[in-house]
Design a protein around this motif. Structure first.
Motif, mmCIF file in Angstrom:
data_model
loop_
_atom_site.group_PDB
_atom_site.id
_atom_site.type_symbol
_atom_site.label_atom_id
_atom_site.label_comp_id
_atom_site.label_asym_id
_atom_site.label_seq_id
_atom_site.Cartn_x
_atom_site.Cartn_y
_atom_site.Cartn_z
ATOM 1 N N ARG A 1 0.829 -1.209 0.000
ATOM 2 C CA ARG A 1 0.000 0.000 0.000
ATOM 3 C C ARG A 1 0.871 1.270 0.000
ATOM 4 O O ARG A 1 2.069 1.180 0.299
ATOM 5 N N PRO A 2 0.261 2.431 -0.245
ATOM 6 C CA PRO A 2 1.059 3.663 -0.383
ATOM 7 C C PRO A 2 1.989 3.967 0.799
ATOM 8 O O PRO A 2 3.073 4.482 0.614
ATOM 9 N N SER A 3 1.553 3.682 2.000
ATOM 10 C CA SER A 3 2.359 4.040 3.174
ATOM 11 C C SER A 3 3.424 3.003 3.511
ATOM 12 O O SER A 3 4.137 3.163 4.501
ATOM 13 N N SER A 4 3.544 1.960 2.721
ATOM 14 C CA SER A 4 4.397 0.837 3.135
ATOM 15 C C SER A 4 5.868 1.029 2.786
ATOM 16 O O SER A 4 6.228 1.754 1.855
ATOM 17 N N THR A 5 6.694 0.368 3.582
ATOM 18 C CA THR A 5 8.122 0.280 3.309
ATOM 19 C C THR A 5 8.504 -1.187 3.363
ATOM 20 O O THR A 5 8.291 -1.835 4.398
ATOM 21 N N VAL A 6 9.031 -1.694 2.276
ATOM 22 C CA VAL A 6 9.382 -3.117 2.239
ATOM 23 C C VAL A 6 10.822 -3.267 1.759
ATOM 24 O O VAL A 6 11.211 -2.704 0.733
ATOM 25 N N ILE A 7 11.601 -4.002 2.548
ATOM 26 C CA ILE A 7 12.962 -4.332 2.146
ATOM 27 C C ILE A 7 13.073 -5.843 2.188
ATOM 28 O O ILE A 7 12.952 -6.458 3.266
ATOM 29 N N GLY A 8 13.245 -6.454 1.034
ATOM 30 C CA GLY A 8 13.332 -7.912 0.987
ATOM 31 C C GLY A 8 12.802 -8.433 -0.333
ATOM 32 O O GLY A 8 12.286 -7.667 -1.153
ATOM 33 N N ASP A 9 12.927 -9.702 -0.505
ATOM 34 C CA ASP A 9 12.477 -10.318 -1.752
ATOM 35 C C ASP A 9 11.022 -10.744 -1.617
ATOM 36 O O ASP A 9 10.597 -11.229 -0.568
ATOM 37 N N ILE A 10 10.289 -10.538 -2.701
ATOM 38 C CA ILE A 10 8.873 -10.916 -2.698
ATOM 39 C C ILE A 10 8.657 -11.999 -3.746
ATOM 40 O O ILE A 10 9.080 -11.865 -4.900
ATOM 41 N N ARG A 11 8.023 -13.052 -3.339
ATOM 42 C CA ARG A 11 7.660 -14.114 -4.266
ATOM 43 C C ARG A 11 6.156 -14.340 -4.153
ATOM 44 O O ARG A 11 5.654 -14.704 -3.075
ATOM 45 N N ALA A 12 5.437 -14.035 -5.254
ATOM 46 C CA ALA A 12 3.976 -14.191 -5.247
ATOM 47 C C ALA A 12 3.490 -14.210 -6.693
ATOM 48 O O ALA A 12 4.078 -13.543 -7.557
ATOM 49 N N PRO A 13 2.418 -14.947 -6.976
ATOM 50 C CA PRO A 13 1.902 -14.959 -8.344
ATOM 51 C C PRO A 13 1.353 -13.603 -8.775
ATOM 52 O O PRO A 13 1.416 -13.252 -9.951
ATOM 53 N N ARG A 14 0.805 -12.844 -7.827
ATOM 54 C CA ARG A 14 0.287 -11.513 -8.161
ATOM 55 C C ARG A 14 0.846 -10.507 -7.160
ATOM 56 O O ARG A 14 0.762 -10.734 -5.940
ATOM 57 N N ILE A 15 1.369 -9.415 -7.674
ATOM 58 C CA ILE A 15 1.952 -8.403 -6.786
ATOM 59 C C ILE A 15 1.398 -7.037 -7.148
ATOM 60 O O ILE A 15 1.377 -6.648 -8.324
ATOM 61 N N LEU A 16 0.919 -6.322 -6.133
ATOM 62 C CA LEU A 16 0.441 -4.960 -6.338
ATOM 63 C C LEU A 16 1.376 -4.017 -5.582
ATOM 64 O O LEU A 16 1.618 -4.212 -4.384
ATOM 65 N N ILE A 17 1.871 -3.018 -6.277
ATOM 66 C CA ILE A 17 2.663 -2.003 -5.600
ATOM 67 C C ILE A 17 1.996 -0.661 -5.872
ATOM 68 O O ILE A 17 1.905 -0.204 -7.024
#
Lengths: 104, 234
Positions: free
Chosen positions: A74-90
């Motif tokens: 979501r807009p307020s998020s901070t993510v550091i790391g690898d993402i593995r998913a069939p569908r990804i929304l940024i």
């Protein structure tokens, strides 16, 4: 009622496993494994390896993420790391650093 | 804190509000949990809990952890030592194995509890638990299972063995021996006769059973015949 909520003043250092919806408003370090949805709300901090069906991040997430269905930053998020998913929304405004793997 | 005696702890603070932490039935947390807000446990927590608020262990909740909290309300299962700054409440459905330390303790009828209770304010023991906490931290969460297994043995009160020349004697027999039914009346008789208002000792005869009658036969030569007795008294 059948959802787990980690409140804003709570710090968990260890491992959370569960069948239900998990909402994190506080801090979790270690590992999270849920069969349902993980929501990291605004103010929530997760420093963990995360494994869930659906992951929604509004707060901060440091660690590798594996979602069997969907990962949403979501807009307020901070993510550091690898993402593995069939569908990804940024969303616009989200901060993200890491690799994305959408399978295939 | 006002607490009802019902099995569920919900009525204690009304419905669980949005702000508090809830651990759902299917959720398992292993590790350390700390915080400043109420925690309601329907699931399982293993490790260590440190709260500056109230911990509610719901009927289906299981805690295998040492607990430090302001108040603790248990309607479920707790294996571990519980320390509360305020009160500990064990509801009827509570099952607790471990030592309890709190200035106030409520145990509802029906609650199962094994362990020690201390209502003294924490002093040197507090340092001890802090040292224990530091040790646990060094050892990681290895302690969880080992301590959970060790604790029941620790909580069980020691059997009252008497020792003689360093040899442990078996526990004292608490149930009366079978032959004591015969021995008792003859032993008790002199004392009863002193108190009896009937000088001939006949009024109480009906109270004794067959075994008492047998015992009385032995004593009979000492009891004077009615006529003789009367003569002696005059």
């Amino acid at each position: 009622m059948s959802s787990t909520v980690i409140g804003s003043s709570i710090l968990i250092d260890g491992e959370i496993t569960g069948e239900e919806h998990l909402v994190v408003r506080g801090t979790v370090k270690g590992r999270i494994q849920v069969r349902d949805t993980l929501v990291i709300e605004d103010g929530g901090v997760v420093e963990a390896t995360v494994d869930a069906a659906t992951i929604t991040v509004q707060g901060t997430l440091r660690g590798d993420v594996a979602a069997s269905e969907r990962a949403e930053l979501r807009p307020s998020s901070t993510v550091i790391g690898d993402i593995r998913a069939p569908r990804i929304l940024i969303a616009d405004g989200a901060s993200f650093k890491g690799n994305v793997d959408m399978g295939g | 804190m006002k607490v009802s005696q019902s099995d569920s702890t919900h009525s204690a603070v009304g419905s669980p509000d949005e702000a508090s932490t809830v651990v759902a039935p299917g959720t398992h947390i292993v590790g350390r949990l700390s915080g400043q807000e109420d925690v309601r446990v329907h699931g399982t927590i293993e490790g260590r809990i440190h709260l500056s608020a109230t911990l509610y262990v719901e009927p289906e909740g299981i805690i295998a952890a040492d607990v430090h909290a302001d108040d603790v309300v248990v309607a479920g299962t707790v294996v571990g030592n519980v320390t509360a700054a305020g009160s500990i409440v064990l509801a009827a459905s509570a099952r607790v194995v471990g030592d309890l330390r709190a200035p106030r303790l409520v145990v509802a009828p029906g609650a199962a509890f094994r362990g020690q209770v201390s209502m003294e304010p924490p002093d040197e023991d507090e340092e001890e638990t802090d040292a224990e906490a530091a040790r646990d931290r060094r050892e990681g969460r290895q302690w969880t299972q080992a301590q959970a297994q060790a604790r029941p043995a620790q909580a069980r009160p020691a059997a009252p063995y008497a020792t003689q020349n360093g040899v442990r004697l078996p526990p004292q027999r608490t149930a009366p021996r079978r032959d004591s039914a015969i021995a008792k009346p003859s032993l008790a008789r002199p004392r009863l006769e002193e108190q009896a208002s009937d000088p001939y000792g006949e009024g109480e005869e009906a109270e004794w059973g067959d075994s008492a009658k047998r015992a009385k036969k032995v004593a009979r030569p000492r009891i004077l015949a009615r006529g003789k007795h009367k003569v002696e008294r005059i």
